[in-house]
Design an enzyme around this catalytic site. Structure first.
Site, short mmCIF file in Angstrom:
data_model
loop_
_atom_site.label_atom_id
_atom_site.label_comp_id
_atom_site.label_asym_id
_atom_site.label_seq_id
_atom_site.Cartn_x
_atom_site.Cartn_y
_atom_site.Cartn_z
N GLY A 35 -3.97 3.71 -7.08
CA GLY A 35 -4.49 4.63 -8.07
C GLY A 35 -4.43 4.04 -9.47
N ASN A 36 -3.51 3.09 -9.66
CA ASN A 36 -3.40 2.45 -10.97
C ASN A 36 -4.45 1.36 -11.16
OD1 ASN A 36 -2.37 0.57 -9.24
ND2 ASN A 36 -0.31 0.52 -10.12
N LYS A 69 -0.19 4.88 0.82
CA LYS A 69 -1.59 4.48 0.92
C LYS A 69 -1.79 3.22 1.75
CE LYS A 69 -2.72 1.93 -2.15
NZ LYS A 69 -2.59 0.46 -2.37
N LYS A 80 10.18 10.45 -2.43
CA LYS A 80 9.02 10.05 -3.23
C LYS A 80 8.91 10.91 -4.49
CE LYS A 80 5.11 7.85 -3.94
NZ LYS A 80 5.08 6.41 -4.22
N LYS A 83 3.56 -2.97 1.39
CA LYS A 83 2.38 -3.80 1.63
C LYS A 83 2.66 -4.84 2.71
CE LYS A 83 -0.05 -3.35 -2.77
NZ LYS A 83 0.52 -2.03 -3.06
#
Length: 325
Positions: free
Chosen positions: A17-18, A224, A140, A286
């Site tokens: 989102g960044n 994500k 979170k 990731k």
């Protein structure tokens, strides 16, 4: 992008989102539109080069804005008759907004190149297990910072779970369960088969649980990258690209002897992950998502920056993860 790719195939590109709101920026809509246009040029170049592209995106800053607006109007909400804003609805709202910005920007970029491909944003749901341990230990952070007084009120009145992030500063924390399946994966696969540029799994997907009577949305945040790896596996994408702020993955990142990983197998990467090289709050998700994708039958996973995207797909840049390196 610096160089045109010479290969093609199906690729899922996961951006945060960044990518639209950099750290420290005010995050105006105009600025997000500018960044969406820049990103769209990269996607259009890939499409022009013969790639079939799926895009997934984060939504952290945008969900924060939506929730913060709700917090600011909360004192007047009862008087105005405004309904409470659950987190799952904020995730859905952000999917629609970001999907619109990206789709319009991509359509404009491919149209300028004389291409007939069109972007399609799919409102996406991810199934989670209500018994996932994450629901028992939320970690979170979401939303803005709260004073101790406001935090106590939110806990008492709305059942929030909060954590102290600094002296007298608190934030709400929610569960981040592991996605089990992307509900719309078959429909997304069908769209990919029409050469559409599909935008999906925004923010990791709207989390839902399966019940006897059907589906129910729950307040949680899905990672994500995990959702992207899962979707890429379910729709048989050949290459998964996880976009981050560095060109390559490093071991011993904070030491003078840091070393970039260029071509790496999943067992070596798993060993580095187990030794604590990739923290959970930064590169860890990731790396784990890259391992999951390749282990699940994917051809290769790539971790790189948006500026190195073309070179990474050509095999000259980024960290390229395959079964045996």
């Amino acid at each position: 992008m610096s160089a045109r790719t010479t290969t093609s195939g199906t690729v899922l590109i996961a951006v945060g989102g960044n990518a639209l709101v950099l750290d420290g920026e005010a995050g105006s809509v105009e600025r997000q539109l500018d960044r969406a246009a820049d990103f769209a040029e990269s996607i259009a170049e890939l499409v022009e080069g013969g790639w079939t592209v799926v895009v997934t995106h984060g939504n952290g800053p945008q969900v924060g804005y939506i929730l913060r607006r709700g917090e600011l109007v909360a004192p007047d909400a009862t008087i105005e008759g405004l309904p409470a804003l659950p987190l799952w609805l904020a995730v859905a709202d952000s999917q629609g907004g970001i999907g619109h910005m990206l789709a319009l920007a991509i359509d404009s970029a491919v149209q300028r190149r004389g291409l007939e491909n069109r972007a399609v944003a799919v409102l996406t749901h991810a199934e989670v297990d209500i018994d996932d341990p994450a629901f028992s230990a939320p970690t979170k952070p979401i939303g803005g910072q709260l004073t101790a007084e406001v935090a106590r009120r939110r806990v008492a009145e709305e059942g929030w779970i909060v954590t102290e992030v600094a002296e007298d500063n608190y934030r709400r924390v929610v569960a981040s369960p592991r996605p089990r399946t992307i509900i719309e994966s078959e429909q997304i696969r069908a769209l990919v088969g029409t050469d559409a540029i599909v935008i999906a799994a925004g923010g990791g997907g709207i989390p839902v649980v399966r019940e006897k009577s059907g589906w129910r949305a729950v307040d949680a945040v899905i990672d994500k990258d995990r959702a992207s790896a899962l979707l890429a596996t379910e729709i048989d994408v050949e290459t998964l690209v996880l976009v981050t702020g560095v060109d390559e993955v490093y071991v011993d990142f904070n030491s003078p002897g840091r070393r970039a990983l260029r071509n790496v197998g999943i067992e070596e990467l798993r060993s580095h992950l187990a030794s604590g090289q990739f923290p959970a709050g930064s590169m860890g998700p990731k790396v784990q998502s890259a391992i999951d994708f390749v282990e699940g039958g994917g051809g290769r996973a790539v971790i790189t920056s948006i500026g190195k995207l073309s070179g990474a797909l050509a095999g000259t840049d980024g960290t390229i993860v395959t079964a045996d390196g």
